[in-house]
Design a protein around this motif. Structure first.
Motif, PDB file in Angstrom:
ATOM      1  N   UNK A   1      52.819  17.092 -20.570  1.00  0.00           N
ATOM      2  CA  UNK A   1      53.441  17.440 -21.848  1.00  0.00           C
ATOM      3  C   UNK A   1      52.584  16.971 -23.028  1.00  0.00           C
ATOM      4  N   UNK A   2      52.047  15.759 -22.923  1.00  0.00           N
ATOM      5  CA  UNK A   2      51.246  15.223 -24.023  1.00  0.00           C
ATOM      6  C   UNK A   2      50.030  16.103 -24.296  1.00  0.00           C
ATOM      7  N   UNK A   3      49.353  16.500 -23.243  1.00  0.00           N
ATOM      8  CA  UNK A   3      48.135  17.300 -23.406  1.00  0.00           C
ATOM      9  C   UNK A   3      48.446  18.700 -23.912  1.00  0.00           C
ATOM     10  N   UNK A   4      49.416  19.362 -23.291  1.00  0.00           N
ATOM     11  CA  UNK A   4      49.703  20.743 -23.693  1.00  0.00           C
ATOM     12  C   UNK A   4      50.285  20.820 -25.094  1.00  0.00           C
ATOM     13  N   UNK A   5      51.100  19.844 -25.482  1.00  0.00           N
ATOM     14  CA  UNK A   5      51.635  19.847 -26.850  1.00  0.00           C
ATOM     15  C   UNK A   5      50.523  19.576 -27.868  1.00  0.00           C
ATOM     16  N   UNK A   6      49.595  18.688 -27.535  1.00  0.00           N
ATOM     17  CA  UNK A   6      48.473  18.426 -28.439  1.00  0.00           C
ATOM     18  C   UNK A   6      47.690  19.706 -28.698  1.00  0.00           C
ATOM     19  N   UNK A   7      47.396  20.421 -27.631  1.00  0.00           N
ATOM     20  CA  UNK A   7      46.625  21.663 -27.742  1.00  0.00           C
ATOM     21  C   UNK A   7      47.402  22.712 -28.532  1.00  0.00           C
ATOM     22  N   UNK A   8      48.699  22.779 -28.296  1.00  0.00           N
ATOM     23  CA  UNK A   8      49.524  23.768 -28.993  1.00  0.00           C
ATOM     24  C   UNK A   8      49.561  23.485 -30.499  1.00  0.00           C
ATOM     25  N   UNK A   9      49.739  22.224 -30.885  1.00  0.00           N
ATOM     26  CA  UNK A   9      49.806  21.892 -32.302  1.00  0.00           C
ATOM     27  C   UNK A   9      48.480  22.203 -32.996  1.00  0.00           C
ATOM     28  N   UNK A  10      47.384  21.818 -32.354  1.00  0.00           N
ATOM     29  CA  UNK A  10      46.082  22.005 -32.989  1.00  0.00           C
ATOM     30  C   UNK A  10      45.691  23.473 -33.085  1.00  0.00           C
ATOM     31  N   UNK A  11      45.892  24.216 -31.998  1.00  0.00           N
ATOM     32  CA  UNK A  11      45.343  25.579 -31.958  1.00  0.00           C
ATOM     33  C   UNK A  11      46.329  26.668 -32.373  1.00  0.00           C
ATOM     34  N   UNK A  12      47.621  26.396 -32.275  1.00  0.00           N
ATOM     35  CA  UNK A  12      48.599  27.411 -32.665  1.00  0.00           C
ATOM     36  C   UNK A  12      49.214  27.095 -34.026  1.00  0.00           C
TER      37      UNK A  12
ATOM     38  N   UNK B   1      45.651   1.757 -20.040  1.00  0.00           N
ATOM     39  CA  UNK B   1      45.520   2.982 -19.261  1.00  0.00           C
ATOM     40  C   UNK B   1      44.438   3.898 -19.791  1.00  0.00           C
ATOM     41  N   UNK B   2      44.149   4.956 -19.041  1.00  0.00           N
ATOM     42  CA  UNK B   2      43.124   5.914 -19.476  1.00  0.00           C
ATOM     43  C   UNK B   2      43.618   6.717 -20.670  1.00  0.00           C
ATOM     44  N   UNK B   3      42.688   7.273 -21.403  1.00  0.00           N
ATOM     45  CA  UNK B   3      43.078   8.107 -22.537  1.00  0.00           C
ATOM     46  C   UNK B   3      42.237   9.378 -22.552  1.00  0.00           C
ATOM     47  N   UNK B   4      42.757  10.364 -23.218  1.00  0.00           N
ATOM     48  CA  UNK B   4      42.005  11.594 -23.432  1.00  0.00           C
ATOM     49  C   UNK B   4      41.924  11.811 -24.930  1.00  0.00           C
TER      50      UNK B   4
ATOM     51  N   UNK C   1      30.495  15.445 -35.183  1.00  0.00           N
ATOM     52  CA  UNK C   1      31.555  15.405 -34.171  1.00  0.00           C
ATOM     53  C   UNK C   1      32.471  14.229 -34.498  1.00  0.00           C
ATOM     54  N   UNK C   2      33.717  14.502 -34.814  1.00  0.00           N
ATOM     55  CA  UNK C   2      34.643  13.418 -35.134  1.00  0.00           C
ATOM     56  C   UNK C   2      35.867  13.498 -34.230  1.00  0.00           C
ATOM     57  N   UNK C   3      36.363  12.323 -33.880  1.00  0.00           N
ATOM     58  CA  UNK C   3      37.576  12.251 -33.071  1.00  0.00           C
ATOM     59  C   UNK C   3      38.782  12.567 -33.942  1.00  0.00           C
ATOM     60  N   UNK C   4      39.651  13.445 -33.456  1.00  0.00           N
ATOM     61  CA  UNK C   4      40.861  13.794 -34.173  1.00  0.00           C
ATOM     62  C   UNK C   4      42.093  13.074 -33.625  1.00  0.00           C
ATOM     63  N   UNK C   5      42.204  13.037 -32.298  1.00  0.00           N
ATOM     64  CA  UNK C   5      43.481  12.631 -31.704  1.00  0.00           C
ATOM     65  C   UNK C   5      43.206  11.906 -30.402  1.00  0.00           C
ATOM     66  N   UNK C   6      43.896  10.807 -30.187  1.00  0.00           N
ATOM     67  CA  UNK C   6      43.758  10.045 -28.945  1.00  0.00           C
ATOM     68  C   UNK C   6      45.111   9.987 -28.250  1.00  0.00           C
ATOM     69  N   UNK C   7      45.148  10.424 -27.010  1.00  0.00           N
ATOM     70  CA  UNK C   7      46.352  10.350 -26.179  1.00  0.00           C
ATOM     71  C   UNK C   7      46.132   9.286 -25.108  1.00  0.00           C
ATOM     72  N   UNK C   8      46.904   8.197 -25.213  1.00  0.00           N
ATOM     73  CA  UNK C   8      46.764   7.089 -24.255  1.00  0.00           C
ATOM     74  C   UNK C   8      47.881   7.183 -23.224  1.00  0.00           C
TER      75      UNK C   8
ATOM     76  N   UNK D   1      43.807  23.683 -16.342  1.00  0.00           N
ATOM     77  CA  UNK D   1      44.792  24.639 -15.836  1.00  0.00           C
ATOM     78  C   UNK D   1      45.911  24.967 -16.821  1.00  0.00           C
ATOM     79  N   UNK D   2      46.218  24.049 -17.741  1.00  0.00           N
ATOM     80  CA  UNK D   2      47.385  24.243 -18.612  1.00  0.00           C
ATOM     81  C   UNK D   2      47.024  24.547 -20.066  1.00  0.00           C
ATOM     82  N   UNK D   3      45.738  24.588 -20.381  1.00  0.00           N
ATOM     83  CA  UNK D   3      45.310  25.004 -21.718  1.00  0.00           C
ATOM     84  C   UNK D   3      44.185  26.023 -21.538  1.00  0.00           C
TER      85      UNK D   3
END
Length: 892
Positions: free
Chosen positions: A112-123, A185-188, A218-225, A157-159
């Motif tokens: 959910x975290x990854x797909x919502x991030x992609x949806x907010x940014x790109x849609x 934990x790991x982050x993306x 290249x700048x970081x926009x968003x970190x999901x931990x 697979x989900x984006x």
């Protein structure tokens, strides 16, 4: 080619988009906490959105929601990319920023975290997909952790991201840790390629090398931990029982991208502030790179200061206040050096900050006048401090001139920075102007020593580590109960923690002890087994999330599950309760007498006294203090019931219940009402009726800071003790002056009048002394190269008399060189004046003042024609006279 987003969205719209996006997906909007964590002494400032949820991640607290979203006010003044002296030099680093964040507490996870991030940014925001890159954790051999294949698979697979834009990085870049121990934990991370200015971002070599390379393209926009592990004390990792999501995205950066700006400072988060600076200074942003740096420094630092002062912090010489003072002085210095603003002006920029941030954080706009007052006072103080620093530099100069290397000692130069706000570049500039070098190594050593001292001063031992907190359940509290369990109950030991060098800490299943919070100190008392085989003397009580920790000294052995009796020191509690309810009455009385502008800036509530800091622009008159005191005592005499209710926060605020700017409240709050007089949000302990407070006496009122006053008061037995002590003092003074207490004021007036007459006689005598000294001066004048030279010591003359003598000597006219010494309070005031030939020959009074200061210690300086100073060593006057004679030898 995909078109870049059009610069249509305001920062306010970007902020709202983010919040509304996640609210639509079941997230609770949680308002920003203050910029300083009240319950986490390990942090100077709130530096991430997750700070207010730290107890949830540690397992010591919980919320009545599992999904949250907010925009958090953050201040970062140290660490990677946040060196205070670097902010303003580039276009994307800040000390103050807003962190947009969404959280899951044991609810959703990676997909959910990854797909919502992609949806907010790109849609929602229509960012070009071909410019977005993501990073995932590539594994770590030392920790035995594999790569985060799950996150990478979800991205693939989900984006619809380009799979070649998914990169793996090591632990340093893509594994987030709260601290040395605790949840991690790991982050993306999601990065955007902004391209080289004026070029197609897809041109050139493989762009992958730009991600995490520390460049502006290249700048970081968003970190999901993804918090799924707990780092234990021994460094090993264990899976968390519940997995959490913690994300953060800087509003300033994403707004710059959405508005098509290369610089964060070109967005509408800064442009209103810059327009105000332009109006005040007559300069323009964009015309001069050096002036532009000053604009960025001022804009950034005033945002941080406005947020901090709005939340109740104050500038000072230690801790958080010292950092804020440094920020303000740095902004003022850039205004002076780069823009030429010698007089205070930053305070007039504050309204523009309120225009930018006031909608999201209303207290900045509501407390605008208070913030302006603090900023102006600090600006004026810095101006005076800078002048004193120049005198100190002149003192150092005298010593440097005597050395063959002509090198300014690093440790002494660093003191100019630490005490007077002189940064290294300004010190270097002043050295170059005199042909000196700066001892850079000594500066670095002094700076490191200062940092180590600051770390030691700011280092707090955590009561319990993350591992120690593991598995502990929330303590059931009874200090608000209406029966005897509010001060005594039977309980069981959960765990006893004993660590060398620390007080013992005890956690119980149930506790009647109140933990320090909201200005009220923690309870003290005694916890023991029925047979006294275990005794714990409670010296203080703290709270970690929902866990109450008793701090003190243990005797005997306490196994888990041991039955104990927990007993609060009831007399100490009663005195504290009286002072706490009295604080509420005092707050209301101050607002009634002085006005609604009065807000609480801080407080202390203990058994010995109460202390109340309030915002008010001037000293409170004796008459107003008496009115406040009478009003509080009137309400105490009315003996109205003190009622406590639990209400919804928004509803309580809507009906006018007083809330504090610096406090972070839950959705359900305790409301304490003293009859119909005072109603405040408060979680502390209080008397049952106002009459239990007993007599109330204001002990003192003084300035704490510009715009902030401090009142100390006592109630109950302490008030009686204070009145009795005052009576003893009054009676003793009356006896000493051989009068009655009623006639004491008249007697003192009479003595003051007599003293005034004696002083007048003394002044007449002093005038006669100056006359005598002037005669001596005229007789002692010598001629050297056609110049009348006077170098004399007058131990009988103080500073004012010495200046009078100097004025008389200068009135003699002609080519003159005058050097005079006096005495005042064990020090040596001196005065130097040159006229005519000495100036033509290049002699400078200020230069001689520095040489004299080198002999006498202290400081001195001035212009070529006139200088003055004050030495510290009367026994070195002969040496100073010789130095003056040697300097004047150039006259011939």
């Amino acid at each position: 080619m995909t078109q870049a987003p059009q610069p249509l969205k305001s920062a306010a719209r970007v902020r709202a988009d983010f919040i509304e996006f996640f609210q639509a997906r079941g997230h609770r909007f949680v308002p920003s906490s203050p910029v300083f964590p009240q319950d986490d002494p390990t942090l100077l400032f709130t530096n991430a959105g997750m700070n207010q949820f730290k107890d949830v991640f540690l397992g010591s607290g919980k919320r009545d929601y599992t999904r949250a979203v907010n925009t958090q006010k953050c201040i970062r003044v140290s660490g990677k990319h946040n060196d205070l002296e670097e902010v303003g030099l580039d276009t994307y680093h800040h000390t103050f920023f807003e962190m947009l964040g969404n959280w899951s507490f044991g609810d959703y996870f990676k997909q959910e975290a990854i797909t919502w991030s992609w949806e907010l940014l790109t849609k929602t925001w229509a960012m070009p997909k071909d410019r977005l890159w993501v990073t995932v954790f590539g594994g770590d051999q030392k920790d035995g952790l594999p790569a985060d294949d799950e996150a990478e698979r979800i991205w693939r697979e989900c984006t619809d991201i380009d799979p070649t834009h998914i990169l793996r990085f090591d632990r340093k870049a893509n594994f987030w840790e709260m601290g040395e121990t605790g949840p991690c934990g790991p982050c993306t991370e999601i990065h955007i390629d902004r391209g080289a200015p004026g070029a197609d971002p897809r041109d050139g070599a493989d762009r992958k090398i730009g991600v995490n390379a520390g460049n502006e393209r290249f700048i970081e926009l968003w970190n999901n931990v993804f918090m799924q592990f707990n780092r234990r004390d021994d460094g090993s990792l264990a899976p968390l029982p519940a997995k959490h999501v913690d994300t953060g995205m800087g509003l300033e950066r994403v707004t710059a991208v959405l508005q098509g700006k290369r610089s964060n400072y070109d967005t509408d988060l800064f442009t209103p502030i810059f327009r105000r600076i332009e109006t005040l200074t007559g300069t323009r942003y964009g015309d001069d790179p050096q002036v532009d740096i000053a604009y960025r420094v001022i804009g950034d630092h005033l945002r941080a200061l406005s947020a901090a002062f709005g939340d109740g912090l104050l500038p000072s010489n230690e801790g958080r206040g010292y950092v804020l003072r440094r920020l303000l002085r740095r902004a003022a210095r850039f205004g002076r050096q780069r823009i030429g603003m010698q007089k205070p002006f930053l305070f007039d920029v504050v309204p523009a900050v309120g225009e930018v941030l006031g909608e999201a954080f209303p207290n900045i706009r509501q407390r605008e006048e208070h913030i302006r007052l603090l900023v102006r006072s600090e600006e004026e103080s810095f101006g005076a401090t800078l002048d004193r620093g120049l005198v100190l530099f002149a003192d150092l100069a005298g010593r440097v001139e005597k050395t063959p290397k002509k090198e300014l000692a690093g440790a002494e130069a660093y003191d100019l920075y630490a005490t007077y706000g002189f940064p290294v570049d300004l010190v270097e500039q002043m050295c170059r102007e005199r042909g000196w070098t700066l001892d850079a190594r000594g500066w670095d050593e002094a700076e490191e020593k200062h940092r180590n001292a600051s770390r030691a001063e700011g280092a707090f031992r955590q009561l319990l580590s993350a591992e120690q907190l593991g598995g502990l359940r929330a303590t059931e509290s009874s200090y608000h109960a209406d029966d005897s369990t509010s001060t005594e109950l039977e309980s069981t030991v959960v765990r006893l923690f004993q660590t060398p060098g620390q007080k013992d800490r005890l956690v119980l299943a149930h506790s009647p002890f109140y933990a320090e919070s909201g200005g009220q100190i923690g309870d003290a008392g005694r916890i023991h087994a029925a047979d006294e085989s275990f005794v714990f003397d409670v010296e203080d009580t703290k709270k970690l999330g929902d866990i109450i920790v008793h701090v003190g000294q243990a005797k005997g052995v306490a196994r888990e599950g041991l039955d104990v009796i927990a007993r609060v020191d009831s007399e100490r509690r009663a005195a504290t309760r009286a002072h706490h309810t009295a604080t509420h009455l005092l707050h209301k009385a101050l607002r009634t007498v002085l006005g609604e502008h009065v807000t609480q800036q801080g407080s202390y509530v203990g058994p010995d006294r109460l202390r109340f800091d309030l915002s008010h622009p001037k000293a409170i008159s004796a008459e107003d203090l008496e009115r406040v005191e009478r009003l509080v005592n009137h309400e105490i005499a009315n003996n109205q019931r003190v009622a406590t209710t639990v209400e919804n926060l928004a509803e309580a605020k809507a009906r006018g219940v007083t809330a504090l700017f610096s406090e972070k409240y839950a959705d359900r709050v305790r409301v304490v009402a003293v009859g119909g007089f005072s109603t405040e949000l408060c979680g502390g302990t209080h008397v049952r009726a106002a009459g239990e407070i007993g007599p109330f006496v204001i002990v003192s009122e003084r300035a704490l800071q510009a715009g902030v006053r401090r009142i100390e008061a006592v109630a109950r037995d302490r008030a009686v003790e204070h009145v009795q002590a005052q009576r003893r003092t009054l009676d003793g003074a009356a006896r000493a002056l051989k009068t009655s207490p009623d006639e004491l004021a008249t007697r003192i007036e009479q003595l003051q009048k007599e003293l005034k007459e004696l002083k007048k006689k003394g002044e007449k005598s002093a005038v006669a002394d100056v006359g005598t000294a002037f005669d001596k001066l005229k007789a002692a004048r010598t001629e050297r190269g056609g110049v009348h030279v006077t170098v004399l010591d007058f131990p009988e003359l103080d500073t004012a008399a010495l200046r009078d003598l100097g004025d008389r000597a200068r009135s003699l006219g002609g080519d003159q060189a005058i050097v005079l010494f006096g005495r005042a309070d064990g020090r040596v005031p001196f005065l130097i004046a040159f006229e005519g030939v000495p100036l033509a020959k290049g002699l400078k009074a200020g230069e001689l003042a520095a040489k004299i200061s080198a002999s006498l210690g202290g400081g001195g300086g001035g212009k070529p024609a006139l200088a003055q100073g004050q030495g510290l060593s009367p026994d070195k006057v002969a040496e100073a006279v010789a130095a003056a004679q040697a300097y004047l030898a150039a006259l011939g």
